[in-house]
Design a protein around this motif. Structure first.
Motif, PDB file in Angstrom:
ATOM      1  N   MET A   1      93.585  29.661  15.104  1.00  0.00           N
ATOM      2  CA  MET A   1      95.163  29.837  14.582  1.00  0.00           C
ATOM      3  C   MET A   1      95.931  28.425  14.795  1.00  0.00           C
ATOM      4  O   MET A   1      96.551  28.127  13.846  1.00  0.00           O
ATOM      5  N   VAL A   2      95.675  27.682  15.891  1.00  0.00           N
ATOM      6  CA  VAL A   2      96.228  26.339  16.030  1.00  0.00           C
ATOM      7  C   VAL A   2      95.893  25.486  14.855  1.00  0.00           C
ATOM      8  O   VAL A   2      96.601  24.508  14.306  1.00  0.00           O
ATOM      9  N   CYS A   3      94.354  25.316  14.739  1.00  0.00           N
ATOM     10  CA  CYS A   3      93.959  24.374  13.717  1.00  0.00           C
ATOM     11  C   CYS A   3      94.447  24.648  12.301  1.00  0.00           C
ATOM     12  O   CYS A   3      94.882  23.739  11.683  1.00  0.00           O
ATOM     13  N   LEU A   4      94.545  25.955  11.968  1.00  0.00           N
ATOM     14  CA  LEU A   4      94.952  26.470  10.600  1.00  0.00           C
ATOM     15  C   LEU A   4      96.518  26.077  10.495  1.00  0.00           C
ATOM     16  O   LEU A   4      96.931  25.596   9.524  1.00  0.00           O
ATOM     17  N   THR A   5      97.314  26.026  11.633  1.00  0.00           N
ATOM     18  CA  THR A   5      98.723  25.821  11.533  1.00  0.00           C
ATOM     19  C   THR A   5      98.981  24.340  11.377  1.00  0.00           C
ATOM     20  O   THR A   5      99.784  23.726  10.363  1.00  0.00           O
ATOM     21  N   ALA A   6      98.075  23.461  12.261  1.00  0.00           N
ATOM     22  CA  ALA A   6      98.017  21.982  12.253  1.00  0.00           C
ATOM     23  C   ALA A   6      97.718  21.654  10.747  1.00  0.00           C
ATOM     24  O   ALA A   6      98.261  20.880  10.179  1.00  0.00           O
TER      25      ALA A   6
ATOM     26  N   CYS B   1     108.721  28.834  23.505  1.00  0.00           N
ATOM     27  CA  CYS B   1     108.074  29.842  24.054  1.00  0.00           C
ATOM     28  C   CYS B   1     107.168  30.867  23.096  1.00  0.00           C
ATOM     29  O   CYS B   1     106.097  31.149  23.162  1.00  0.00           O
ATOM     30  N   VAL B   2     108.081  31.305  22.113  1.00  0.00           N
ATOM     31  CA  VAL B   2     107.833  32.053  20.738  1.00  0.00           C
ATOM     32  C   VAL B   2     106.684  31.334  20.221  1.00  0.00           C
ATOM     33  O   VAL B   2     105.217  32.148  19.895  1.00  0.00           O
ATOM     34  N   VAL B   3     106.586  29.947  20.108  1.00  0.00           N
ATOM     35  CA  VAL B   3     105.244  29.418  19.474  1.00  0.00           C
ATOM     36  C   VAL B   3     103.931  29.398  20.138  1.00  0.00           C
ATOM     37  O   VAL B   3     103.056  29.664  19.668  1.00  0.00           O
ATOM     38  N   PHE B   4     104.201  29.290  21.351  1.00  0.00           N
ATOM     39  CA  PHE B   4     103.072  29.427  22.408  1.00  0.00           C
ATOM     40  C   PHE B   4     102.530  30.765  22.472  1.00  0.00           C
ATOM     41  O   PHE B   4     101.166  30.902  22.064  1.00  0.00           O
TER      42      PHE B   4
END
Length: 671
Positions: A42-47, A18-21
């Protein structure tokens, strides 16, 4: 019992999911970090970061132990050098609670035993003040500005958490590549540097969880009297942690549960458990009594009718309008009551009224919002801590908003990666141990304390950061390395190029949507916490001060507390008078003057009317511009120095291009 421990681990993994979401899609924008990239960016940079990390894990697997050891030493030396550079380059002027603690500690170190009324309201900060005064006393004998030395001491204490984490990785036999991951995370961690500069209780409890865990394991290897000396030393440190910051009672309870787990695993006898429990209770009581006697000897006397009751914090935590954060209106409502009984009654009524109004569903929604506030920002609100510096690099102060945007963004990416690796470790841990169960209990306990019961801020979660760093480092070894087919690699590269273009465009749009027209180039904002301090100016009186400026300026924001009357504001630089204006205090609250590059400006505010005036000020025993400790208390007006200019974008195009290009090249080379 094993099934129960696995269940706790799985539940914690789900909670961190849940924290990740939240951290990826709904970071908190009401704190010190209002400017965020779009969630998909943010999701793209993390991936992209995880893909690069996958290649790094492959590369680390090829290193020999000798090479690994040499690199560890290099990173360790870098950590020390960077921390020293930061400690010397940045000195915090202290704000809010830290301002009162520092001011009082200086007075105690100088032999003045009169306590500010702030400590009658908040007796929880008496102990940290006594400790800081103890450190300042010898330092003030050799220097009038001991803040750099205090920075170094704080970093040295923080780094005990680094050493404790490395010891645990050695204990778990996760040294390679766990140690290099942990060291690297420590090296690049924004919260480590930010809280190392912040003179308050958070820095003292930051490494405490790992320190206590290592000491408990260390005592297991001792025998006889040495073991009990180790036990008492461990529990003494733990009790001091509780005395400094009351939420560390969660750690005290977690240690008790750890001892029971060790007994269940037959690593401790029943007699040893009884000794641990009795010692913990006796030492906690002794430390609390000892700190109380110390405070009494230093002149502190509690005032029950002034003290803020614990229930007021619970009432604040139930305020749905502020998501459970500290709230001045709630504080004032309770504090203005004349007696302790009245304060308790009002706070209790607020609790009952708010619980009744929210109901079960409303309470659950409120708790979810507090949970987001507690966990969702990977910098733990680092940039809200300090807004005023004695000394900081001019390049940092000039480009502060821009630099913070990138630091927050990249910190959030690393935080998300650490969380994902921690989730993997907890979810796929085949045999839960007492050690990992202790870490899980600490995460759950501190979260429950602040999210369900107490007031909440991101910095209260700071003691959990070393746990996430440690388990995330273990995940670097535990997560299987991906082996992708050539077809997937080719498709992935094209997909990466498309997403990189999207990220660049989105970041450009975010930059344009968050323009600024006023850059803060100097400020003095102490004296506004708890109550506003003011300086009276009778007709004909004036106050003058010299303010440092770290960039161009053409405007000063003053804080008059009355609207009627007449005032004259004069601005001078090294060449002479830049501006002299007369008018009502409200009209000249913002006074403009010709653009100047002067590094110091002289301001004079004179009452030229027939009515008394009042302006916001702070009273301190140290110079709020230079940090030099003064022999007496002096007045420092509140102000903001501004450079008013044409709207400027949040960041520059070449910076966006560089960041996106680094991530894209990293992905293309490592897929």
């Amino acid at each position: 019992m094993k099934g129960l421990l696995r269940g706790f681990n799985a539940f914690t993994a789900g909670l961190l999911g849940c924290v990740v979401f939240l951290a990826a899609l709904q970071p908190v924008t009401t704190l010190g970090d209002p400017d965020w990239p779009q969630p998909l960016v943010m999701v793209c940079l993390t991936a992209a970061f995880l893909i690069i990390l996958n290649w790094v894990r492959k590369w680390l697997a090829t290193w020999t132990p000798a090479t690994y050891r040499k690199v560890l030493w290099v990173i360790g030396i870098l950590i020390v050098l960077v921390q020293l550079a930061v400690a010397v380059s940045f000195t915090d002027a202290a704000r809010a609670d830290a301002y009162f603690v520092r001011k009082q500690a200086i007075q105690l170190a100088q032999g003045n035993l009169n306590w500010n009324n702030y400590f009658m309201i908040y007796p929880n900060n008496v102990n940290i003040t006594l400790i800081e005064a103890l450190l300042l006393r010898p330092l003030l004998a050799i220097t009038s500005s001991p803040w750099i030395i205090m920075n170094v001491l704080r970093f040295a204490w923080l780094d005990t958490g680094l050493l404790a984490g490395l010891a645990l990785l050695k204990h778990w036999r996760k040294w390679q590549p766990g140690a290099i991951a942990y060291l690297t995370l420590w090296l690049i961690s924004v919260p480590v540097y930010a809280y190392g500069l912040y003179a308050y209780t958070d820095v003292l409890v930051f490494p405490l969880v790992l320190n206590i865990l290592v000491l408990v394991l260390w005592t297991q290897r001792l025998r006889g009297l040495k073991r009990w000396l180790g036990v008492w030393a461990t529990l003494l440190l733990l009790s001091l942690g509780v005395a400094v910051k009351s939420n560390m009672i969660v750690l005290w309870i977690a240690v008790g549960l750890l001892i029971l787990l060790l007994w269940w695993q037959r690593q401790l006898t029943g007699r040893q458990v009884a000794g641990w429990v009795a010692s913990a209770c006796v030492l906690l009581a002794a430390v609390m009594a000892g700190m109380s006697l110390w405070g009494h000897q230093q002149g502190y006397r509690q005032q029950p009718d002034t003290k803020l009751p614990a229930t007021s914090w619970i009432a604040m935590s139930l305020n749905p309008g502020t998501n459970g954060e500290y709230n001045l209106k709630d504080f004032t409502t309770v504090q203005q009551q004349p007696t302790a009984a009245d304060k308790q009654a009002v706070a209790s009524y607020m609790i009952q009224e708010r619980l009744g109004r929210m109901g079960v569903s409303g309470f659950l929604i409120h708790v979810s919002r507090k949970f987001r506030l507690f966990w969702a920002t990977g910098d733990f609100d680092s940039f809200k801590l300090t807004s005023q510096w004695f000394h900081a690099p001019r390049w940092y102060l000039t480009h502060q908003i821009n630099l913070q945007f990138w630091l927050v963004t990249l910190t959030q990416v690393v935080y998300l990666a650490m969380l994902l690796q921690t989730i993997w470790v907890l979810f796929f841990l085949k045999r839960p141990t007492a050690v990992t169960s202790f870490l899980v209990l600490m995460m759950l306990g501190l979260t429950a304390f602040h999210v369900v019961i107490w007031e909440v801020e991101p910095r209260y979660a700071l003691p959990l950061l070393p746990i996430i760093m440690l388990l995330g480092s273990v995940g670097l070894q535990e997560i299987p390395i991906w082996d992708l087919s050539p077809r997937v690699v080719r498709s992935g590269r094209w997909f990466a190029v498309i997403l990189a273009a999207f990220c660049a465009l989105s970041l450009g749009q975010t930059s344009q949507d968050n323009t600024t027209s006023d850059s803060v180039v100097g400020r003095q904002w102490a004296g506004t916490y708890i109550r506003y301090r003011t300086q009276a100016l009778a007709p004909g009186q004036q106050m003058s001060w010299t303010a440092p400026a770290h960039g161009k300026s053409n405007r000063i924001q003053l804080y008059p507390r009355v609207s009627e009357g007449r005032v004259e504001v004069t601005v001078r630089d090294q060449t002479g008078v830049l501006a002299r204006k007369r008018g009502k205090p409200a009209t000249l609250a913002t006074t403009t003057y010709p653009l100047t590059t002067a590094k110091q400006l002289r301001f004079t505010v004179k009452n030229v009317g027939n009515l008394p005036l009042r302006y916001g000020v702070a009273v301190a025993d140290y110079n709020l511009y230079t940090g030099e400790v003064t022999p007496d208390s002096r007045v420092y007006p509140q102000y903001y120095l501004l450079h008013h200019h044409a709207p400027q974008a949040l960041t520059r195009t070449w910076e966006i291009g560089l960041v996106v290009l680094v991530f894209l090249v990293g992905v293309l080379l490592t897929l």
